[in-house]
Design a protein around this motif. Structure first.
Motif, PDB file in Angstrom:
ATOM      1  N   TRP A 250       0.680  -1.241  -0.139  1.00 25.33           N
ATOM      2  CA  TRP A 250       0.069   0.038   0.090  1.00 25.33           C
ATOM      3  C   TRP A 250       1.095   1.207   0.144  1.00 25.33           C
ATOM      4  N   ALA A 251       2.311   1.273   0.257  1.00 24.41           N
ATOM      5  CA  ALA A 251       2.696   2.427   0.803  1.00 24.41           C
ATOM      6  C   ALA A 251       3.985   2.755  -0.575  1.00 24.41           C
ATOM      7  N   VAL A 252       3.973   1.992  -1.144  1.00 24.23           N
ATOM      8  CA  VAL A 252       4.587   1.150  -2.714  1.00 24.23           C
ATOM      9  C   VAL A 252       3.525   2.226  -3.700  1.00 24.23           C
ATOM     10  N   ALA A 253       2.323   1.914  -3.824  1.00 22.56           N
ATOM     11  CA  ALA A 253       0.886   2.345  -4.367  1.00 22.56           C
ATOM     12  C   ALA A 253       0.938   4.178  -4.500  1.00 22.56           C
ATOM     13  N   GLY A 254       1.274   3.610  -2.972  1.00 22.09           N
ATOM     14  CA  GLY A 254       0.650   5.489  -2.379  1.00 22.09           C
ATOM     15  C   GLY A 254       1.620   6.353  -3.142  1.00 22.09           C
ATOM     16  N   LEU A 255       2.528   5.894  -2.610  1.00 19.03           N
ATOM     17  CA  LEU A 255       3.930   7.141  -2.855  1.00 19.03           C
ATOM     18  C   LEU A 255       3.821   6.779  -4.834  1.00 19.03           C
ATOM     19  N   ILE A 256       2.744   5.998  -6.160  1.00 17.81           N
ATOM     20  CA  ILE A 256       2.772   6.275  -7.492  1.00 17.81           C
ATOM     21  C   ILE A 256       2.812   7.089  -7.185  1.00 17.81           C
ATOM     22  N   ALA A 257       1.443   6.850  -6.318  1.00 18.99           N
ATOM     23  CA  ALA A 257       0.241   7.682  -6.276  1.00 18.99           C
ATOM     24  C   ALA A 257       0.108   9.239  -6.614  1.00 18.99           C
ATOM     25  N   LEU A 258       1.439   9.596  -5.460  1.00 18.35           N
ATOM     26  CA  LEU A 258       1.406  10.817  -5.541  1.00 18.35           C
ATOM     27  C   LEU A 258       2.133  11.360  -6.079  1.00 18.35           C
ATOM     28  N   PHE A 259       3.343  10.743  -6.775  1.00 20.39           N
ATOM     29  CA  PHE A 259       4.326  10.736  -7.492  1.00 20.39           C
ATOM     30  C   PHE A 259       3.775  11.176  -9.318  1.00 20.39           C
ATOM     31  N   LEU A 260       2.881  10.646  -9.559  1.00 20.38           N
ATOM     32  CA  LEU A 260       1.748  10.640 -10.780  1.00 20.38           C
ATOM     33  C   LEU A 260       1.356  11.476 -10.437  1.00 20.38           C
ATOM     34  N   PHE A 261       0.741  12.076  -9.775  1.00 22.12           N
ATOM     35  CA  PHE A 261      -0.795  13.137  -8.837  1.00 22.12           C
ATOM     36  C   PHE A 261       0.455  14.251  -9.355  1.00 22.12           C
ATOM     37  N   GLY A 262       1.052  13.824  -8.815  1.00 20.33           N
ATOM     38  CA  GLY A 262       1.702  15.895  -9.019  1.00 20.33           C
ATOM     39  C   GLY A 262       2.543  15.484 -10.281  1.00 20.33           C
ATOM     40  N   PHE A 263       2.997  15.020 -10.833  1.00 25.38           N
ATOM     41  CA  PHE A 263       3.128  14.539 -12.288  1.00 25.38           C
ATOM     42  C   PHE A 263       2.633  15.345 -13.139  1.00 25.38           C
ATOM     43  N   VAL A 264       1.554  15.149 -13.332  1.00 18.92           N
ATOM     44  CA  VAL A 264       0.293  15.207 -13.846  1.00 18.92           C
ATOM     45  C   VAL A 264      -0.489  16.315 -13.882  1.00 18.92           C
ATOM     46  N   LEU A 265       0.347  17.240 -12.602  1.00 16.48           N
ATOM     47  CA  LEU A 265      -0.275  18.001 -12.423  1.00 16.48           C
ATOM     48  C   LEU A 265       0.624  19.884 -13.118  1.00 16.48           C
ATOM     49  N   PHE A 266       1.962  18.846 -12.730  1.00 16.78           N
ATOM     50  CA  PHE A 266       2.634  20.015 -13.151  1.00 16.78           C
ATOM     51  C   PHE A 266       3.767  19.839 -14.123  1.00 16.78           C
TER      52      PHE A 266
END
Ligand code: NDP
Length: 367
Positions: free
Chosen positions: A240-256
């Motif tokens: 769950w932590a790995v999935a959360g990290l990837i999700a946070l990175f992808l969310f930031g990347f899409v926004l940025f």
């Protein structure tokens, strides 16, 4: 791992000087000779726009391939950079101060016209920079300096990964995640080089100690701190932590990336459909579709999420890697405030209308 926390020896300083000067010189030669698309960037009012050669991506690929081939052949040993870290840091500082002095000397006449004379004016000019767009042999020095900065950051990161491999015989999941995130972030920068030539730093900022030190010291040596903390972190985090990290990175990347790309397409005036619909604007000058209709600096928010993901790969054992997102929050919050003062002056009532429409700066319903 070999402990980088030691005072550099004379021999290390000599090697670090050779490596750093050689690295910057190599990137400069590549910047002169590697072919790339020629593109016109932005310009401040009253000045002609400059044309840049966008060859950062092939240069980055050449360096990565050289490392990828040289390392298994034993020609390069990236982990050696970890032992040399303090020496490289000292030499990078010395080079940054020397380059800032040279830049000031080169642009001293322009500096006098802009900042005036006297000690205070000289110090101001040396800090903020004398010339706006200094170039050497046709290479713009501001755009060029992002290359040693970001490619140097990637090489230092890879050095810490190599140190983990040498020390523990394996690459941990957090290390792989961190390296993948950072590589994507830097690849995105080089792919988006055509947009960078319209950013405030490239167009309007003068080139002095502030940017030089940021490029040659702060980014490679401070931004690689999480990799340092990852070398001895071998435990695999829960799924769950790995999935959360990837999700946070992808969310930031899409926004940025999404926000920067939308604004760039709007400014360039082609294919101005956003999220499947024609872009809405205020007076044809300010974009209010897509991310720019939700918040006024969501590109900054996205980048902060990316940096938070970098730090979170190290877990919660130390607060030190969190200095990185903390620093970016301060830097970008200040930048947003400064940018809005500029926009208020430039767009006047239209900007006020925009602020009423996109009410939040960086975090909807919070700020
Ligand atoms: P912005 O992308 O936020 O650009 C701001 C400018 O865009 C404004 O001055 C204005 O310029 C224009 N603008 C603002 N709102 C609108 C709108 N609604 N419609 C159309 N134009 C608008 O910032 P930067 O160019 O400064 O930065 C680009 C990227 O670089 C950012 O994503 C930032 O996060 C990143 N960055 C990263 C750093 C790091 O250390 N990691 C450091 C600095 C930046 P105009 O006058 O042309 O209209």
């Amino acid at each position: 791992m070999p402990d980088p926390r030691h005072w550099p020896t004379g021999a290390e300083l000599a090697v670090a000087t050779g490596l750093l000067v050689g690295f910057v010189a190599l990137l400069f030669v590549l910047s002169c000779i590697v072919p790339g698309r020629r593109a016109q960037g932005g310009a401040v009012a009253g000045e002609a726009p400059r044309t840049y050669t966008l060859n950062g991506m092939p240069i980055f690929v050449i360096v990565l391939l050289t490392a990828a081939i040289g390392q298994p052949l034993g020609l390069i040993r990236l982990a050696a950079l970890v032992v040399l870290f303090p020496a490289l840091l000292v030499v990078a500082n010395a080079l940054a101060f020397a380059a800032s002095a040279a830049l000031y000397f080169r642009g001293r006449h322009e500096a006098r016209a802009v900042f005036g004379s006297g000690l205070r004016a000289t110090l101001q000019a040396a800090f903020f920079g004398a010339e706006r767009q200094p170039s050497l042999l046709g290479v713009d020095l501001k755009l060029f300096s992002y290359r040693p900065s970001l490619i140097g950051l990637v090489l230092l990161n890879l050095a810490f990964a190599d140190a983990q491999l040498q020390e523990h015989g394996t690459l941990s999941v957090p290390m792989v995640l961190y390296q993948a995130f950072m590589l994507l972030y830097v690849l995105n920068y080089f792919q988006f080089e055509y947009g960078m030539i319209f950013t405030w730093d490239i167009v309007a900022e003068r080139f002095g100690w502030m940017l030089v030190w940021g490029d040659y010291v702060l980014v490679p040596f401070f931004y690689s701190i999480p990799a340092w903390f990852l070398v001895d972190r071998l435990a695999t985090p829960p799924t769950w932590a790995v999935a959360g990290l990837i999700a946070l990175f992808l969310f930031g990347f899409v926004l940025f990336r999404g926000a920067n790309e939308q604004k760039h397409r709007f400014k360039a005036g082609h294919d101005v459909r956003i999220w499947g619909r024609p872009a809405e604007t205020l007076g044809g000058r300010l974009l209010i579709s897509g991310f720019w209709g939700i918040g006024r600096h969501l590109n900054y928010t996205g980048e902060i999420c990316i940096y938070l993901a970098f730090a979170l790969t190290t877990g919660l054992q130390s607060w030190v890697p969190y200095l990185l997102p903390a620093w970016l929050i301060v830097l970008l919050a200040h930048r947003a405030w400064r940018d809005e003062r500029h926009c208020q002056q430039k767009y006047g009532a239209l900007w006020e209308q925009y602020v009423r429409r996109a009410r939040f700066r960086m975090v909807p319903f919070v700020y």
